[in-house]
Design a protein around this motif. Structure first.
Motif, PDB file in Angstrom:
ATOM      1  N   THR A  29      -0.474  -8.446  -3.790  1.00 55.56           N
ATOM      2  CA  THR A  29       0.973  -6.828  -3.482  1.00 55.56           C
ATOM      3  C   THR A  29       1.470  -7.120  -4.253  1.00 55.56           C
ATOM      4  N   GLU A  34       7.260  -2.333  -4.528  1.00 58.64           N
ATOM      5  CA  GLU A  34       7.733  -1.159  -3.750  1.00 58.64           C
ATOM      6  C   GLU A  34       6.977  -0.249  -4.776  1.00 58.64           C
ATOM      7  N   ASN A  36       3.113  -0.917  -4.933  1.00 55.81           N
ATOM      8  CA  ASN A  36       2.587  -1.079  -3.536  1.00 55.81           C
ATOM      9  C   ASN A  36       2.687  -0.801  -3.010  1.00 55.81           C
ATOM     10  N   HIS A  37       3.648   0.073  -2.806  1.00 61.75           N
ATOM     11  CA  HIS A  37       4.448   0.427  -1.382  1.00 61.75           C
ATOM     12  C   HIS A  37       3.453   1.933  -0.769  1.00 61.75           C
ATOM     13  N   ILE A  38       2.405   1.626  -0.187  1.00 63.88           N
ATOM     14  CA  ILE A  38       1.859   2.772   0.254  1.00 63.88           C
ATOM     15  C   ILE A  38       2.297   3.945   1.482  1.00 63.88           C
ATOM     16  N   GLY A  39       2.597   3.340   2.530  1.00 60.73           N
ATOM     17  CA  GLY A  39       3.076   4.461   4.088  1.00 60.73           C
ATOM     18  C   GLY A  39       4.229   3.580   4.616  1.00 60.73           C
ATOM     19  N   SER A  40       4.235   3.872   5.820  1.00 56.26           N
ATOM     20  CA  SER A  40       5.370   2.931   6.630  1.00 56.26           C
ATOM     21  C   SER A  40       4.639   3.894   7.957  1.00 56.26           C
ATOM     22  N   TYR A  47       0.680  -1.933   2.385  1.00 54.20           N
ATOM     23  CA  TYR A  47       1.341  -1.635   0.861  1.00 54.20           C
ATOM     24  C   TYR A  47      -0.170  -2.237   0.357  1.00 54.20           C
ATOM     25  N   ARG A  48      -0.227  -1.957  -1.204  1.00 48.64           N
ATOM     26  CA  ARG A  48      -1.788  -1.641  -1.765  1.00 48.64           C
ATOM     27  C   ARG A  48      -2.641  -3.107  -2.700  1.00 48.64           C
ATOM     28  N   ALA A  58      -5.635  -2.700   1.103  1.00 47.08           N
ATOM     29  CA  ALA A  58      -4.702  -2.499   2.269  1.00 47.08           C
ATOM     30  C   ALA A  58      -4.005  -2.940   2.823  1.00 47.08           C
ATOM     31  N   LYS A  60      -1.457  -4.293   6.293  1.00 48.70           N
ATOM     32  CA  LYS A  60       0.120  -4.247   7.086  1.00 48.70           C
ATOM     33  C   LYS A  60       0.357  -4.664   7.430  1.00 48.70           C
TER      34      LYS A  60
END
Length: 90
Positions: A29, A34, A36-40, A47-48, A58, A60
């Motif tokens: 990652t 940041e 590679n941050h794809i969701g929360s 992260y990707r 991905a 978690k």
């Protein structure tokens, strides 16, 4: 993965799951960059990542310092470990 799961509580015993060291996950990652941050979610961030084989994944990760959601995170990992799909890597 074991180190990540320890941050959230007990480590589930996942049959057939490949374990990744925290170092491997950090490298995949780019140190949880940041970019590679794809969701929360409420208790996790996604992260990707890229495995050395070139496989896109991905990851978690529990939010740092979050105790709430640890059981839910572990339950989700246990369910995902039973899914057999080319896009799910545990």
């Amino acid at each position: 993965m074991e180190n990540l799961l320890q941050l959230c509580g007990r480590v589930p015993q996942l049959k057939g799951a490949r374990r990744f060291s925290f170092d491997e996950i950090t490298k995949s990652t780019d140190n949880f960059s940041e970019a590679n941050h794809i969701g929360s979610g409420g208790y996790r961030m996604v992260y990707r990542g890229m495995l050395p084989t070139g496989q896109l994944i991905a990851i978690k990760r529990c939010r740092q310092g979050s105790v709430q959601g640890g059981l839910e995170f572990n339950a989700e990992m246990e369910v995902l470990s039973r899914v057999h799909h080319k896009n799910v890597v545990i």
